[in-house]
Write a protein that holds these residues in place. Structure first.
Motif, PDB file in Angstrom:
ATOM      1  N   UNK A 120      13.808 -29.794 -19.492  1.00 50.25           N
ATOM      2  CA  UNK A 120      13.459 -31.050 -19.221  1.00 50.25           C
ATOM      3  C   UNK A 120      13.793 -31.479 -17.844  1.00 50.25           C
ATOM      4  N   UNK A 121      14.336 -30.326 -17.062  1.00 52.25           N
ATOM      5  CA  UNK A 121      14.700 -30.692 -15.780  1.00 52.25           C
ATOM      6  C   UNK A 121      14.111 -29.541 -14.929  1.00 52.25           C
ATOM      7  N   UNK A 122      13.756 -29.807 -13.630  1.00 52.38           N
ATOM      8  CA  UNK A 122      12.966 -29.032 -12.802  1.00 52.38           C
ATOM      9  C   UNK A 122      14.022 -28.396 -11.678  1.00 52.38           C
ATOM     10  N   UNK A 123      13.694 -27.422 -11.105  1.00 48.94           N
ATOM     11  CA  UNK A 123      14.220 -26.970  -9.751  1.00 48.94           C
ATOM     12  C   UNK A 123      13.762 -27.595  -8.868  1.00 48.94           C
ATOM     13  N   UNK A 164       7.887 -27.118  -9.870  1.00 47.38           N
ATOM     14  CA  UNK A 164       7.598 -27.492 -11.358  1.00 47.38           C
ATOM     15  C   UNK A 164       8.464 -26.484 -12.228  1.00 47.38           C
ATOM     16  N   UNK A 165       9.164 -25.693 -11.719  1.00 47.05           N
ATOM     17  CA  UNK A 165       9.723 -24.917 -12.678  1.00 47.05           C
ATOM     18  C   UNK A 165      10.988 -25.503 -13.321  1.00 47.05           C
ATOM     19  N   UNK A 166      10.894 -25.366 -14.754  1.00 51.61           N
ATOM     20  CA  UNK A 166      12.089 -25.843 -15.354  1.00 51.61           C
ATOM     21  C   UNK A 166      13.440 -24.970 -15.050  1.00 51.61           C
ATOM     22  N   UNK A 225      16.676 -18.177 -17.141  1.00 54.68           N
ATOM     23  CA  UNK A 225      16.200 -16.856 -17.990  1.00 54.68           C
ATOM     24  C   UNK A 225      15.705 -15.773 -17.128  1.00 54.68           C
ATOM     25  N   UNK A 226      15.133 -15.970 -16.073  1.00 52.64           N
ATOM     26  CA  UNK A 226      14.617 -14.997 -15.094  1.00 52.64           C
ATOM     27  C   UNK A 226      15.914 -14.330 -14.260  1.00 52.64           C
TER      28      UNK A 226
END
Length: 308
Positions: free
Chosen positions: A200-203, A207-209, A215-216
């Motif tokens: 629900x939060x973005x970098x 627009x990346x969660x 995860x990456x």
């Protein structure tokens, strides 16, 4: 006769010295190596044998109750233990516990973290943690080494999360970059606990969660999907399972056994062990459709052990 005895003595001493030198060389080679004992996939679960993990927060358990911990692990099919780093516990005690665990095909990951580790000001603490791991691995035999690093940072509980969330996320990213780079140099896989709602939060500025970024970055993620029915757990973990599968990463789904002030639906504390195991079997069928699914992590040893 004296000459013959003296010659035999000299030959015997030469053999002993040669054997000692060989043993010392072998130990130096084994202890000096930073290579993992086995591949990450082998010791942290595969499609045939997915992760079945638990956290051990009270590290002093390995001093006085090591056999109890491992007996419980064996009885509950645990193949991975997240063991918190405690400097009061001596190196030989860690080594002994890991030797015993590895003899039962149980991987032991060194674990630590706190909310403040999401801030740059905590880099020195993080560096000290990584230094301790590196020193430990260098002085340990292959069957005494930690299999990986497990982080539980959770900066969302830090007061700054409410007042300057974007800054906390950016600082958190910097610390994660540092940890992952240090772990790569040690050739150790690194995993992290993440709450299921982090998507629900973005970098900041994108627009990346936050969950996608994490995860990456990590070798694997443990999603804290704290609910008490298979359907509810799957529903809150599904997005991360899909995201991880898209980039070839692995997800362990975590469930709670401690009593919770947030509500009874958070934990299996009220329902007990048999009900939890039944729900996990149902959940496994749901989650197995995702290539990223790699088993369960049950939080945590002390509360699970006393679950009715």
């Amino acid at each position: 006769m004296k000459t013959s005895n003296g010659l035999r003595f000299m030959l015997l001493m030469s053999c002993i010295i040669l054997c000692l030198n060989t043993a010392c060389s072998s130990r130096a080679a084994a202890v000096g190596s930073t290579e993992p004992v086995e591949s990450y996939a082998t010791i942290h679960g595969t499609l045939d044998h997915p992760v079945r993990a638990t956290w051990v927060w009270d590290t002093t358990q390995i001093q006085s109750n090591a056999q109890d911990v491992l007996k419980f692990a064996a009885a509950n099919n645990v193949n991975t233990i997240y063991l918190q780093m405690n400097r009061d516990v001596k190196i030989p005690e860690y080594q002994n516990f890991i030797r015993l665990a590895r003899a039962q095909n149980i991987a032991v990951d060194i674990m630590d973290g706190r909310a403040a580790w999401g801030l740059t000001e905590s880099r020195e603490q993080i560096a000290s943690f990584m230094d301790w791991i590196e020193d430990y691995q260098k002085q340990s035999f292959a069957n005494e080494k930690f299999a990986g690093i497990h982080l539980d940072i959770e900066p969302h509980v830090h007061p700054l999360w409410k007042t300057n969330q974007a800054s906390v996320i950016t600082q958190w990213q910097g610390n994660v970059d540092y940890i992952v780079e240090r772990a790569a140099r040690m050739k150790m896989p690194v995993a992290a606990d993440l709450p299921f709602w982090l998507d629900n939060y973005k970098i900041p500025g994108t627009t990346t969660p936050v969950s996608s970024w994490m995860i990456r970055k990590f070798d694997s993620i443990t999603i804290m999907a704290y609910r008490d029915t298979a359907t509810a757990i799957y529903n809150v973990a599904k997005d991360e399972l899909i995201d991880a599968a898209s980039v070839g990463k692995k997800i362990s789904i975590a469930v709670e056994t401690k009593q919770s002030k947030e509500g009874e639906f958070i934990t299996f504390y009220e329902e007990g062990d048999a009900y939890m195991e039944a729900q996990l079997k149902l959940l496994e069928k749901m989650a197995s459709v995702h290539d990223s699914f790699n088993g369960f992590s049950i939080h945590e040893y002390s509360s699970w052990k006393t679950l009715r």
